[in-house]
Design a protein around this motif. Structure first.
Motif, PDB file in Angstrom:
ATOM      1  N   VAL A 297       0.851  -1.191   0.000  1.00 42.80           N
ATOM      2  CA  VAL A 297       0.000   0.000   0.000  1.00 42.80           C
ATOM      3  C   VAL A 297       0.885   1.239   0.000  1.00 42.80           C
ATOM      4  CG1 VAL A 297      -1.581   1.404   1.367  1.00 42.80           C
ATOM      5  CG2 VAL A 297      -2.021  -1.018   1.094  1.00 42.80           C
ATOM      6  N   SER A 298       1.944   1.220   0.832  1.00 39.34           N
ATOM      7  CA  SER A 298       2.758   2.425   0.930  1.00 39.34           C
ATOM      8  C   SER A 298       3.520   2.675  -0.365  1.00 39.34           C
ATOM      9  CB  SER A 298       3.697   2.349   2.124  1.00 39.34           C
ATOM     10  OG  SER A 298       4.572   1.270   1.952  1.00 39.34           O
ATOM     11  N   LYS A 299       3.734   1.630  -1.166  1.00 42.36           N
ATOM     12  CA  LYS A 299       4.422   1.828  -2.445  1.00 42.36           C
ATOM     13  C   LYS A 299       3.419   1.944  -3.585  1.00 42.36           C
ATOM     14  CE  LYS A 299       8.707   1.695  -1.275  1.00 42.36           C
ATOM     15  NZ  LYS A 299       9.793   2.525  -1.620  1.00 42.36           N
ATOM     16  N   ARG A 300       2.113   1.936  -3.283  1.00 46.37           N
ATOM     17  CA  ARG A 300       1.089   2.026  -4.318  1.00 46.37           C
ATOM     18  C   ARG A 300       1.217   0.909  -5.340  1.00 46.37           C
ATOM     19  NH1 ARG A 300      -0.008   4.909  -1.312  1.00 46.37           N
ATOM     20  NH2 ARG A 300      -0.573   7.109  -1.288  1.00 46.37           N
ATOM     21  N   ASP A 301       1.564  -0.286  -4.856  1.00 48.15           N
ATOM     22  CA  ASP A 301       1.671  -1.405  -5.779  1.00 48.15           C
ATOM     23  C   ASP A 301       0.264  -1.973  -5.951  1.00 48.15           C
ATOM     24  OD1 ASP A 301       2.334  -3.590  -7.261  1.00 48.15           O
ATOM     25  OD2 ASP A 301       4.181  -3.963  -6.154  1.00 48.15           O
ATOM     26  N   VAL A 302      -0.516  -1.328  -6.825  1.00 53.68           N
ATOM     27  CA  VAL A 302      -1.951  -1.574  -6.906  1.00 53.68           C
ATOM     28  C   VAL A 302      -2.332  -3.041  -7.157  1.00 53.68           C
ATOM     29  CG1 VAL A 302      -4.034  -0.941  -8.140  1.00 53.68           C
ATOM     30  CG2 VAL A 302      -2.408   0.806  -7.474  1.00 53.68           C
ATOM     31  N   PRO A 303      -1.723  -3.741  -8.107  1.00 57.06           N
ATOM     32  CA  PRO A 303      -2.143  -5.128  -8.329  1.00 57.06           C
ATOM     33  C   PRO A 303      -2.012  -5.994  -7.077  1.00 57.06           C
ATOM     34  CG  PRO A 303      -0.640  -4.427 -10.043  1.00 57.06           C
ATOM     35  CD  PRO A 303      -0.674  -3.331  -9.050  1.00 57.06           C
ATOM     36  N   VAL A 304      -0.959  -5.771  -6.308  1.00 57.72           N
ATOM     37  CA  VAL A 304      -0.773  -6.572  -5.100  1.00 57.72           C
ATOM     38  C   VAL A 304      -1.823  -6.197  -4.064  1.00 57.72           C
ATOM     39  CG1 VAL A 304       0.830  -7.187  -3.286  1.00 57.72           C
ATOM     40  CG2 VAL A 304       1.680  -6.713  -5.557  1.00 57.72           C
ATOM     41  N   VAL A 305      -2.089  -4.891  -3.922  1.00 58.82           N
ATOM     42  CA  VAL A 305      -3.087  -4.448  -2.949  1.00 58.82           C
ATOM     43  C   VAL A 305      -4.443  -5.034  -3.302  1.00 58.82           C
ATOM     44  CG1 VAL A 305      -4.254  -2.455  -1.977  1.00 58.82           C
ATOM     45  CG2 VAL A 305      -1.830  -2.334  -2.479  1.00 58.82           C
ATOM     46  N   GLN A 306      -4.766  -5.011  -4.580  1.00 57.64           N
ATOM     47  CA  GLN A 306      -6.051  -5.567  -5.014  1.00 57.64           C
ATOM     48  C   GLN A 306      -6.123  -7.055  -4.709  1.00 57.64           C
ATOM     49  OE1 GLN A 306      -5.652  -4.305  -9.029  1.00 57.64           O
ATOM     50  NE2 GLN A 306      -6.896  -2.474  -8.751  1.00 57.64           N
ATOM     51  N   ALA A 307      -5.050  -7.765  -5.008  1.00 54.25           N
ATOM     52  CA  ALA A 307      -5.047  -9.210  -4.764  1.00 54.25           C
ATOM     53  C   ALA A 307      -5.202  -9.498  -3.280  1.00 54.25           C
ATOM     54  CB  ALA A 307      -3.756  -9.828  -5.300  1.00 54.25           C
ATOM     55  N   CYS A 308      -4.453  -8.752  -2.443  1.00 56.17           N
ATOM     56  CA  CYS A 308      -4.553  -8.964  -0.990  1.00 56.17           C
ATOM     57  C   CYS A 308      -5.966  -8.648  -0.518  1.00 56.17           C
ATOM     58  CB  CYS A 308      -3.580  -8.054  -0.237  1.00 56.17           C
ATOM     59  SG  CYS A 308      -1.871  -8.498  -0.461  1.00 56.17           S
ATOM     60  N   GLY A 309      -6.500  -7.532  -0.999  1.00 62.50           N
ATOM     61  CA  GLY A 309      -7.851  -7.117  -0.588  1.00 62.50           C
ATOM     62  C   GLY A 309      -8.859  -8.201  -0.920  1.00 62.50           C
ATOM     63  N   LEU A 310      -8.724  -8.748  -2.096  1.00 66.72           N
ATOM     64  CA  LEU A 310      -9.672  -9.764  -2.529  1.00 66.72           C
ATOM     65  C   LEU A 310      -9.536 -11.034  -1.690  1.00 66.72           C
ATOM     66  CD1 LEU A 310     -11.744  -9.548  -4.737  1.00 66.72           C
ATOM     67  CD2 LEU A 310     -10.281 -10.986  -6.149  1.00 66.72           C
ATOM     68  N   ILE A 311      -8.314 -11.393  -1.353  1.00 69.55           N
ATOM     69  CA  ILE A 311      -8.112 -12.596  -0.540  1.00 69.55           C
ATOM     70  C   ILE A 311      -8.703 -12.394   0.854  1.00 69.55           C
ATOM     71  CG2 ILE A 311      -6.348 -13.973   0.624  1.00 69.55           C
ATOM     72  CD1 ILE A 311      -4.676 -13.695  -1.925  1.00 69.55           C
ATOM     73  N   PHE A 312      -8.442 -11.207   1.418  1.00 65.76           N
ATOM     74  CA  PHE A 312      -9.021 -10.913   2.732  1.00 65.76           C
ATOM     75  C   PHE A 312     -10.542 -10.975   2.672  1.00 65.76           C
ATOM     76  CE2 PHE A 312      -5.157  -8.324   4.378  1.00 65.76           C
ATOM     77  CZ  PHE A 312      -4.564  -9.507   4.760  1.00 65.76           C
ATOM     78  N   ALA A 313     -11.101 -10.345   1.627  1.00 62.02           N
ATOM     79  CA  ALA A 313     -12.560 -10.332   1.496  1.00 62.02           C
ATOM     80  C   ALA A 313     -13.081 -11.757   1.348  1.00 62.02           C
ATOM     81  CB  ALA A 313     -12.963  -9.489   0.296  1.00 62.02           C
ATOM     82  N   SER A 314     -12.393 -12.597   0.568  1.00 62.81           N
ATOM     83  CA  SER A 314     -12.843 -13.974   0.375  1.00 62.81           C
ATOM     84  C   SER A 314     -12.845 -14.731   1.691  1.00 62.81           C
ATOM     85  CB  SER A 314     -11.925 -14.715  -0.603  1.00 62.81           C
ATOM     86  OG  SER A 314     -11.694 -13.939  -1.724  1.00 62.81           O
ATOM     87  N   VAL A 315     -11.778 -14.550   2.468  1.00 60.05           N
ATOM     88  CA  VAL A 315     -11.697 -15.244   3.752  1.00 60.05           C
ATOM     89  C   VAL A 315     -12.873 -14.839   4.636  1.00 60.05           C
ATOM     90  CG1 VAL A 315     -10.373 -15.378   5.888  1.00 60.05           C
ATOM     91  CG2 VAL A 315      -9.203 -15.545   3.699  1.00 60.05           C
ATOM     92  N   TYR A 316     -13.119 -13.537   4.665  1.00 59.24           N
ATOM     93  CA  TYR A 316     -14.185 -13.015   5.514  1.00 59.24           C
ATOM     94  C   TYR A 316     -15.533 -13.560   5.086  1.00 59.24           C
ATOM     95  CZ  TYR A 316     -14.965  -9.654   9.172  1.00 59.24           C
ATOM     96  OH  TYR A 316     -15.214  -9.084  10.388  1.00 59.24           O
ATOM     97  N   ILE A 317     -15.777 -13.492   3.772  1.00 57.76           N
ATOM     98  CA  ILE A 317     -17.066 -13.940   3.254  1.00 57.76           C
ATOM     99  C   ILE A 317     -17.216 -15.444   3.451  1.00 57.76           C
ATOM    100  CG2 ILE A 317     -18.385 -14.235   1.124  1.00 57.76           C
ATOM    101  CD1 ILE A 317     -17.308 -11.476   0.273  1.00 57.76           C
ATOM    102  N   LEU A 318     -16.141 -16.170   3.191  1.00 55.89           N
ATOM    103  CA  LEU A 318     -16.188 -17.624   3.333  1.00 55.89           C
ATOM    104  C   LEU A 318     -16.500 -18.033   4.770  1.00 55.89           C
ATOM    105  CD1 LEU A 318     -15.524 -20.334   1.765  1.00 55.89           C
ATOM    106  CD2 LEU A 318     -13.340 -20.244   2.948  1.00 55.89           C
ATOM    107  N   LEU A 319     -15.792 -17.434   5.720  1.00 56.48           N
ATOM    108  CA  LEU A 319     -16.002 -17.828   7.116  1.00 56.48           C
ATOM    109  C   LEU A 319     -17.405 -17.449   7.584  1.00 56.48           C
ATOM    110  CD1 LEU A 319     -12.512 -17.062   8.652  1.00 56.48           C
ATOM    111  CD2 LEU A 319     -13.563 -19.277   8.277  1.00 56.48           C
ATOM    112  N   ASN A 320     -17.877 -16.294   7.142  1.00 58.79           N
ATOM    113  CA  ASN A 320     -19.238 -15.911   7.520  1.00 58.79           C
ATOM    114  C   ASN A 320     -20.262 -16.844   6.902  1.00 58.79           C
ATOM    115  OD1 ASN A 320     -19.572 -13.519   9.274  1.00 58.79           O
ATOM    116  ND2 ASN A 320     -18.039 -12.717   7.857  1.00 58.79           N
ATOM    117  N   MET A 321     -19.965 -17.278   5.688  1.00 59.23           N
ATOM    118  CA  MET A 321     -20.863 -18.216   5.028  1.00 59.23           C
ATOM    119  C   MET A 321     -20.888 -19.521   5.804  1.00 59.23           C
ATOM    120  SD  MET A 321     -20.664 -19.290   1.058  1.00 59.23           S
ATOM    121  CE  MET A 321     -19.520 -20.632   1.219  1.00 59.23           C
TER     122      MET A 321
END
Lengths: 319, 527
Positions: free
Chosen positions: A278-302
């Motif tokens: 995030v601090s280096k604005r490496d957007v593809p990595v941030v997006q990938a991490c964000g998506l993985i975090f979101a998937s984990v959250y959604i999966l566990l809630n499911m």
């Protein structure tokens, strides 16, 4: 398994997938409105105008946003997370290592924290309003009230530096055996356990106490069962739904919310990885991490929802 | 008592404590004169010993780093580059040359052409032998206009490069007496084939070769068996752990998990020094914490206002409070005694509210608050420093208004754009480079918007001057110009502060860059 349950489950899963798609749009939009220029952030203060222009061209920052979104989504569906802007490495590979580290830490903490929390919750119910109950509540609430970095530093100072029982820096490497790895993460696991314990313990206690008011508990008591047997065989199964919910929330926290603990113990997990990018604005990595975090959250809630559905006798035995 | 004695002896050796004082204080601790005197001698194991694994806990590394020396900006990539690779020359702490991959260097009479004799019998970690062509290709890679190399600015003054047998010949556009110094830039690590094929392969000629690379986590090195210089590379292996959290770094040092840590915060340095088994080393560096005004933007286009602000800052207080004493006062020039040819006779400017008020009145400023933009991204403690500045200026009747900026994007949005802000400069190998980077009229980073033809002319003249006495006089004149007329308010130079465990031997005070200018792995050994 009957039709109603199957239908509810199918709906629930479809909803999760839709949610994930929406999250992907949000993540993409969010990374687009971050202030500052990617190239400038990568090169820092010592960037020359030439180097900046060269880098911007190379990163393809000139294409329109929607086009970049669909390129990204298309790649994702084929399992291609793209390449890191800053060091040109394959993101899937880099994240794979970090994610497995995070999951290792989270699993170890969960294996200790979840049974402990439920056991302490049961003990609290058993000795309700007596000293063991009060002691457990006081200690676990104190642990959750102290900021986790402070607990981390305190453990680091006493256990790591003064006593020398566990390493203060939890860096893993490939040559370590399983037991060496466990030893390396002793302190972060201890901190995480303390942080998530109280929430789950209190919820277990409250949910079981709630069920204990029911007439069938009275019946069980009247037919001569011991208190612990009543709680274990009759109260807990009926209190499972709220407890599972809280357990899942805390598991999700163990995966996505451990940035601070990872930074303090220099643990090579996802949190530290995300912060760096995030601090280096490496957007593809941030997006990938964000998506993985979101998937984990959604999966566990499911999973929590599905367990609740399955645990609900009204759904399991429809009239 | 042992601990106290060690500390006293260390101070005496570092020159912070006179020999006589040391003897007196050692006697107070109950030591005989001969015993105390022996403590000052070199330790018995002055002869390097081979073996062991050196572990370093380093801040300043990210998961985004690569092993490409051209991309090295922060601390960890600096150390990895310096450990696996070597440059043509290195600079010793006293300013003399340490010839590495060049055996010698000869200038032409006018200092325009420089010939480096490339060392023979040097092997890269991939088994290739170093050739002059590798040197030429490396320099080409860093001087290509399309490069993102941090050394591009250094290479820009070079008109042509060619080979002549074992010689690597550099033609400068203008006479440049400092060229060999520029070749010591840490990005200019010689790579096989110039690193065009795979810049981030981590193949160099250094004392250690890379065996594991996990950006932002750790790097492993092992001793390179065919290294050409027997006097270096004493450890069997070196491990660098990236520890960005300073408390975690210090804890790792205290618990013995690592032997060396960098970036010890001045606030905790004294506390850390008291811990057993380690010591805190500090050395004056060239980095400076500054406030910069644009000389061409109102109200800073007024020389009296600039002088008023320069007199209104309390430098001693800043060194004491912001750097906890681990630094030295600045004199509104970007140069200090760590540079060769520094003129120490330039009078030190001090806090003088009366003079400040006088200049402020003369400037005719309308009394509206002068906006100073700061963020801690500029340097650690920048916001606190700005507040100290605000108070000392208020005592002189000068109203400063502090505008806090977000850390994020500070270097792209505020620095070199806004007329008055806090900033940091890391220093350069030589005076010429520091001035050319930030004070020459046409420099990209002329962050004080200092435009002075006389100064530019002097700079070029000094660059081509091979006579050190004349050169020193020229630099002195330039320093006085920047000091009195420029837009730089330089309250302090920060020290490099590092923690080192006692078993590490061969430590040397070197202020060129942190951790012995990155040479600790190749020059230190275990007792």
């Amino acid at each position: 398994m009957n039709r109603i349950i199957l239908r509810i489950l199918a709906q629930r899963i479809a909803l999760s997938l839709l949610l994930l798609l929406l999250v992907s749009v949000l993540i993409f939009a969010g990374t687009q409105i971050l202030p500052g220029d990617v190239a400038a952030s990568i090169l820092g203060q010592s960037a020359t105008p030439e180097a900046l222009a060269n880098l911007r061209e190379e990163l393809g920052l000139n294409a329109p946003a929607w086009q970049r979104y669909f390129d990204w989504l298309g790649g994702l569906l084929q399992g291609d997370l793209g390449r890191s802007l800053t060091n040109g490495r394959d993101i899937g590979e880099a994240i794979g290592q970090r994610l497995s580290n995070t999951l290792f830490l989270a699993t170890t903490a969960a294996v200790i924290a979840v049974p402990l929390a439920i056991f302490l919750g049961l003990v609290s119910v058993l000795y309700r309003d007596r000293w063991p109950d009060k002691l457990i509540s006081a200690l676990s609430l104190a642990a959750v009230s102290v900021p986790e970095f402070l607990i981390g530093y305190i453990l680091m100072f006493w256990v790591g530096v003064q006593l020398g029982w566990a390493p203060s820096v939890a860096i893993l490497n490939d040559t370590m055996t399983f037991w060496e790895r466990l030893h390396a993460i002793t302190l972060p696991v201890a901190v995480l356990t303390m942080v998530v314990l109280a929430h789950m313990m209190r919820m277990t206690r409250a949910a079981i106490l709630n069920v204990m008011q029911s007439p069938y508990i009275e019946t069980a008591e009247l037919k001569g069962l011991g208190t612990f047997a009543v709680i274990w065989r009759h109260a807990l199964p009926n209190a499972i739904s709220p407890v599972v919910n809280v357990v899942m929330l805390n598991l999700a926290y163990l995966v996505v919310g451990v940035v601070v603990v990872e930074v303090v113990f220099v643990y090579p997990g996802m949190g530290q990885f995300l912060v760096d990018h995030v601090s280096k604005r490496d957007v593809p990595v941030v997006q990938a991490c964000g998506l993985i975090f979101a998937s984990v959250y959604i999966l566990l809630n499911m999973v929590a929802d599905i367990v609740s559905i399955l645990a609900n006798p009204r759904l399991r035995h429809p009239k | 008592m042992k601990k106290e004695l060690d500390m006293l002896a260390r101070k005496a050796l570092q020159g912070q404590l006179g020999r006589r004082d040391f003897m007196a204080r050692a006697a107070a601790l109950g030591l005989t004169a001969s015993a105390a005197s022996s403590l000052l001698g070199q330790p018995a194991s002055a002869q390097p010993v081979k073996g062991g694994t050196l572990r370093m806990g380093l801040g300043g590394g990210e998961s985004t780093n690569s092993l490409d020396p051209a991309a090295a900006l922060s601390q960890v990539p600096f150390h990895t580059s310096r450990t696996f690779g070597e440059t043509l020359v290195d600079v010793n702490p006293d300013g003399s040359f340490d010839f590495r991959l060049a055996e010698s260097v000869e200038p032409s009479a006018d200092a325009t052409t420089w010939a480096f004799r490339i060392r023979k019998g040097v092997e890269f970690h991939n088994g290739q032998t170093l050739t002059p062509d590798d040197v030429l290709q490396t320099m080409r890679r860093h001087s290509d206009e399309n490069t993102q190399s941090g050394a591009l600015g250094v290479m820009r003054g070079i008109a042509d490069m060619r080979l002549d047998g074992d010689m690597f010949i550099v033609e400068c556009t203008t006479p440049n007496a400092d060229l060999p110094y520029l070749m010591s830039s840490y990005q200019l690590v010689i790579q096989p084939g110039g690193g065009f094929e795979n810049p981030a392969a981590g193949i160099g000629t250094g004392a250690y070769k890379v065996t594991a690379e996990e950006p932002g986590v750790r790097y492993m090195f092992e001793r390179f068996g065919n290294y050409w210089d027997d006097s270096r590379g004493h450890f069997d292996a070196v491990e660098m752990l990236v520890i960005n959290d300073s408390t975690a770094r210090n804890a790792a040092l205290q618990s013995g998990q690592v032997h060396i840590v960098n970036l010890v915060e001045p606030q905790v340095a004294r506390l850390l020094d008291r811990a057993p088994g380690l010591s805190v080393k500090s050395v004056a560096g060239r980095g400076h914490y500054v406030f910069i005004m644009h000389c061409n933007t109102a109200p800073f286009d007024n020389k009296d206002l600039r002088l008023a602000l320069k007199y209104a800052i309390n430098r001693e207080e800043m060194v004491e409070r912001i750097l906890s004493g681990y630094g030295t006062v600045g004199n509104d020039i970007p140069i200090n005694a760590a540079y060769p040819l520094f003129d120490a006779s330039i009078p030190q400017r001090t806090y003088d509210p009366e003079k400040a008020a006088e200049h402020y009145k003369k400037s005719g400023h309308d009394g509206s608050p002068i906006v100073l933009q700061v963020a801690d991204a500029a340097f650690p403690g920048a916001v606190d420093a700005a507040q100290l500045f605000q108070q000392s200026a208020a005592a002189a009747g000068i109203p400063l208004e502090i505008k806090r900026e977000p850390d994020d994007g500070y270097w792209s949005e505020v620095w070199n754009k806004q007329p008055f802000c806090a900033s940091y400069w890391g220093g350069r190998p030589v005076q010429d480079q520091m001035y050319s980077t930030a004070y020459l009229s046409k420099a990209d980073w002329n962050d004080t918007r200092y435009f002075d033809e006389t100064f530019d002319k002097l700079l070029l003249e000094a660059r081509g001057e091979l006579d050190d006495t004349k050169r020193k006089a020229l630099y002195s004149e330039m320093a006085n110009m920047v000091r009195d007329d420029g837009g730089l308010i330089c309250p302090m130079f920060n020290d490099f502060v590092e923690g080192v465990r006692d078993e590490v031997q061969g430590w040397e005070q070197n202020g060129i860059w942190e951790v012995m200018n990155g040479s600790a792995p190749s020059r230190c050994w275990f007792a």
